[in-house]
Design a protein around this motif. Sequence first.
Motif, PDB file in Angstrom:
ATOM      1  N   UNK A   1     -32.470 -58.081 -47.842  1.00  0.00           N
ATOM      2  CA  UNK A   1     -33.536 -58.185 -46.847  1.00  0.00           C
ATOM      3  C   UNK A   1     -34.598 -59.209 -47.207  1.00  0.00           C
ATOM      4  N   UNK A   2     -34.799 -59.453 -48.493  1.00  0.00           N
ATOM      5  CA  UNK A   2     -35.840 -60.407 -48.893  1.00  0.00           C
ATOM      6  C   UNK A   2     -35.323 -61.259 -50.041  1.00  0.00           C
ATOM      7  N   UNK A   3     -36.043 -62.345 -50.302  1.00  0.00           N
ATOM      8  CA  UNK A   3     -35.669 -63.181 -51.437  1.00  0.00           C
ATOM      9  C   UNK A   3     -35.772 -62.401 -52.739  1.00  0.00           C
ATOM     10  N   UNK A   4     -36.836 -61.593 -52.836  1.00  0.00           N
ATOM     11  CA  UNK A   4     -37.028 -60.800 -54.057  1.00  0.00           C
ATOM     12  C   UNK A   4     -35.860 -59.875 -54.307  1.00  0.00           C
ATOM     13  N   UNK A   5     -35.410 -59.190 -53.256  1.00  0.00           N
ATOM     14  CA  UNK A   5     -34.311 -58.251 -53.458  1.00  0.00           C
ATOM     15  C   UNK A   5     -33.005 -59.006 -53.697  1.00  0.00           C
TER      16      UNK A   5
ATOM     17  N   UNK B   1     -24.420 -55.314 -49.031  1.00  0.00           N
ATOM     18  CA  UNK B   1     -25.663 -55.475 -48.281  1.00  0.00           C
ATOM     19  C   UNK B   1     -26.758 -54.574 -48.814  1.00  0.00           C
ATOM     20  N   UNK B   2     -27.875 -55.188 -49.215  1.00  0.00           N
ATOM     21  CA  UNK B   2     -29.003 -54.408 -49.715  1.00  0.00           C
ATOM     22  C   UNK B   2     -30.081 -54.352 -48.646  1.00  0.00           C
ATOM     23  N   UNK B   3     -30.326 -53.135 -48.111  1.00  0.00           N
ATOM     24  CA  UNK B   3     -31.414 -52.953 -47.154  1.00  0.00           C
ATOM     25  C   UNK B   3     -31.282 -53.834 -45.909  1.00  0.00           C
ATOM     26  N   UNK B   4     -30.051 -54.041 -45.438  1.00  0.00           N
ATOM     27  CA  UNK B   4     -29.855 -54.875 -44.253  1.00  0.00           C
ATOM     28  C   UNK B   4     -29.025 -54.118 -43.215  1.00  0.00           C
ATOM     29  N   UNK B   5     -28.990 -54.648 -41.999  1.00  0.00           N
ATOM     30  CA  UNK B   5     -28.177 -54.056 -40.942  1.00  0.00           C
ATOM     31  C   UNK B   5     -26.860 -54.803 -40.816  1.00  0.00           C
ATOM     32  N   UNK B   6     -25.876 -54.144 -40.156  1.00  0.00           N
ATOM     33  CA  UNK B   6     -24.621 -54.819 -39.855  1.00  0.00           C
ATOM     34  C   UNK B   6     -24.683 -55.213 -38.382  1.00  0.00           C
ATOM     35  N   UNK B   7     -24.608 -56.506 -38.123  1.00  0.00           N
ATOM     36  CA  UNK B   7     -24.850 -57.014 -36.772  1.00  0.00           C
ATOM     37  C   UNK B   7     -23.598 -57.024 -35.890  1.00  0.00           C
TER      38      UNK B   7
END
Length: 597
Positions: free
Chosen positions: A364-368, A412-418
């Motif tokens: 979800x983010x660059x950090x993650x 996938x870390x903290x993301x949705x499947x589109x």
Amino acid sequence: MSGDTQHGGLRTPIVAVLGHVDHGKTSLLDKIRGSTVIEGEAGAITQHIGATAVPLDVVGEVAGSLVDPSEFDLPGLLFIDTPGHHSFTTLRSRGGALADIAILVVDVNDGFQPQTEEAIKILADSETPFVVAANKVDTIPGWQVTEDAPIQQTLEAQSDRVEQQFNEKLYEIIGELSDAGFTSDFYWRVQDFRSNVGVVPVSAMTGEGIPDLLAVLMGLAQRYMKEDMEIDVTGPGAGTVLEVKDERGFGTTLDVILYDGTVRADDTVVVGGVNGPIVTDVRALLKPRPLAEIRTESRFEKVDEIAAAAGVKIAAPDLDDAIAGAPVRVVRDRELDDVIADVQAELAEVAVDTGEEGVVVKADTLGSLEAMANALEEAEIPMMRAEVGDIAPRDVAMATTVEEEEYRAILGFNVDVLGDAATRAEQDDVRVFESDVIYQLVEEYEGFVEEIERRQKEAVFENVMRPARFRVLEDHVFRQSDPAVIGVEVLSGTLRRNTPVGYFDGNEMERVGVVKGIQDQGEDVDEVRAGNEVAVSIDGPTVGRDINEGDELWVDLPEKHAKVLEQELLEEIPMDEREALHQFLETQRKRDPFWGK
Ligand SMILES: Nc1nc2c(ncn2[C@@H]2O[C@H](COP(=O)(O)OP(=O)(O)OP(=O)(O)O)[C@@H](O)[C@H]2O)c(=O)[nH]1
Ligand SMILES: [Mg+2]
């Protein structure tokens, strides 16, 4: 108004507060601020990074006699609160990466816990100096409270028994630090805070030891970090996006930690976005009042300018695609293209080294994404692509291009499947792993790889020919030829139907035929193990001419099978079979040293 965080060209050091959930990070900051944040938190669990500027005069007030503000020329301290809950690895690593120094909060009753270890790793990786706040000393049974007192003063009021317990608890923490690779001591015995970690006993509840903690932080910052703090405070600002948030009346805004220079209300800024750098004009600069926290303060103050280090909310158009963890740069009088290139470079730097073959990673983010990349590197899992964003059909397409089955996977870390990515993945046999806990993703993926390896090994095992050495028994010739039927004793290994057999003429294998059938006490069987006597029919030889009673025969292992057995399946086969294999290989290798290698 401006400049209350600015002082003689030195910027405010950024102090990250890290530690396990509930160990008292927010309480500690509440105590220093003199205002409470945890009461407003859902379930008292911190879920965001918050930044609080504490000016030098307030540090002086709280620290009492231990800090004399006139001895310092740093403008104060900017504290960054982070969540301790295990699912917020990203925020911890982002907070840790921003920090000049850190406070690792450890509950004296709980000692080191998983997120304590994780925080230590973040600090070690980024080489951030830190002190340990050994918190909740007031919970030691029999503790006499002297509100807000320095630790030496409050210790004088304790009984011998309490002081002994106090020492024991602190020594436990010192031991745990040592296990984690850090030498440490009670802070008052530490000479050089760069090579030794100072442990400061505190209570966020009673304020005891807080003067000491502030004194240690100020000393550490002033003595060792002054040079790093010398910035051009009027130069164009540089910062990191903490959060991208919708704010009523302002649209999408950025919560930013500004660590260098200034931002002004009329500046053009470049921000890292999902599709590359975003160029936009600041519409409003919103600042929490001093001692208030950027994320909890709803009544922001509009300012014309703000100097590092500070937490600031930036309202501007076109921020929808901005990503948390990305860089923010003020353009001011520089070439726009240069600044864009800078932001691009920094985005690429936080983006990850990927190879030709490996898994696809989305976060979800660059950090993650960085945290994921580190975890995967540690587990020696290669990545083919690593990006910020949801899992899309094109990621599935990417994952199908790999050769090895084990890399046909998306993590996938903290993301949705589109859209139809999920169905596509299922059709194309691509495994999708989703979680908001990094180690779970790694573990689940590792389980998947183990399963594949097990299946592959089984398939190989099924198809590989097994070694055997056996002897033609005397007086057990039932039929001379076509096929020859004889009694044999299996000496070692496993003799199976349909395997070629032969004997060694010197070091040369002479094939005599193929075992067609095996009969054990009148019953047809597929195989026979070492130690048994059976009747076998062999297509090819004539007894008395090609083979004789008493001869030693072998399964004539093809070279490829012998190699797989020796290199991959040795652990899987029984001892006697290993012995048959070794003898067989040894004889073959007397003739050809590289046989089966
Ligand atoms: N007795 C005592 N209780 C404390 C002390 N510090 C914190 N607490 C209590 O411990 C609990 C957790 O404190 P928080 O400050 O929310 O802990 P945290 O580390 O910020 O927790 P997360 O943000 O969720 O990781 C609260 O109930 C506090 O009142 C202390 O020094 N003494
Ligand atoms: Mg908290």
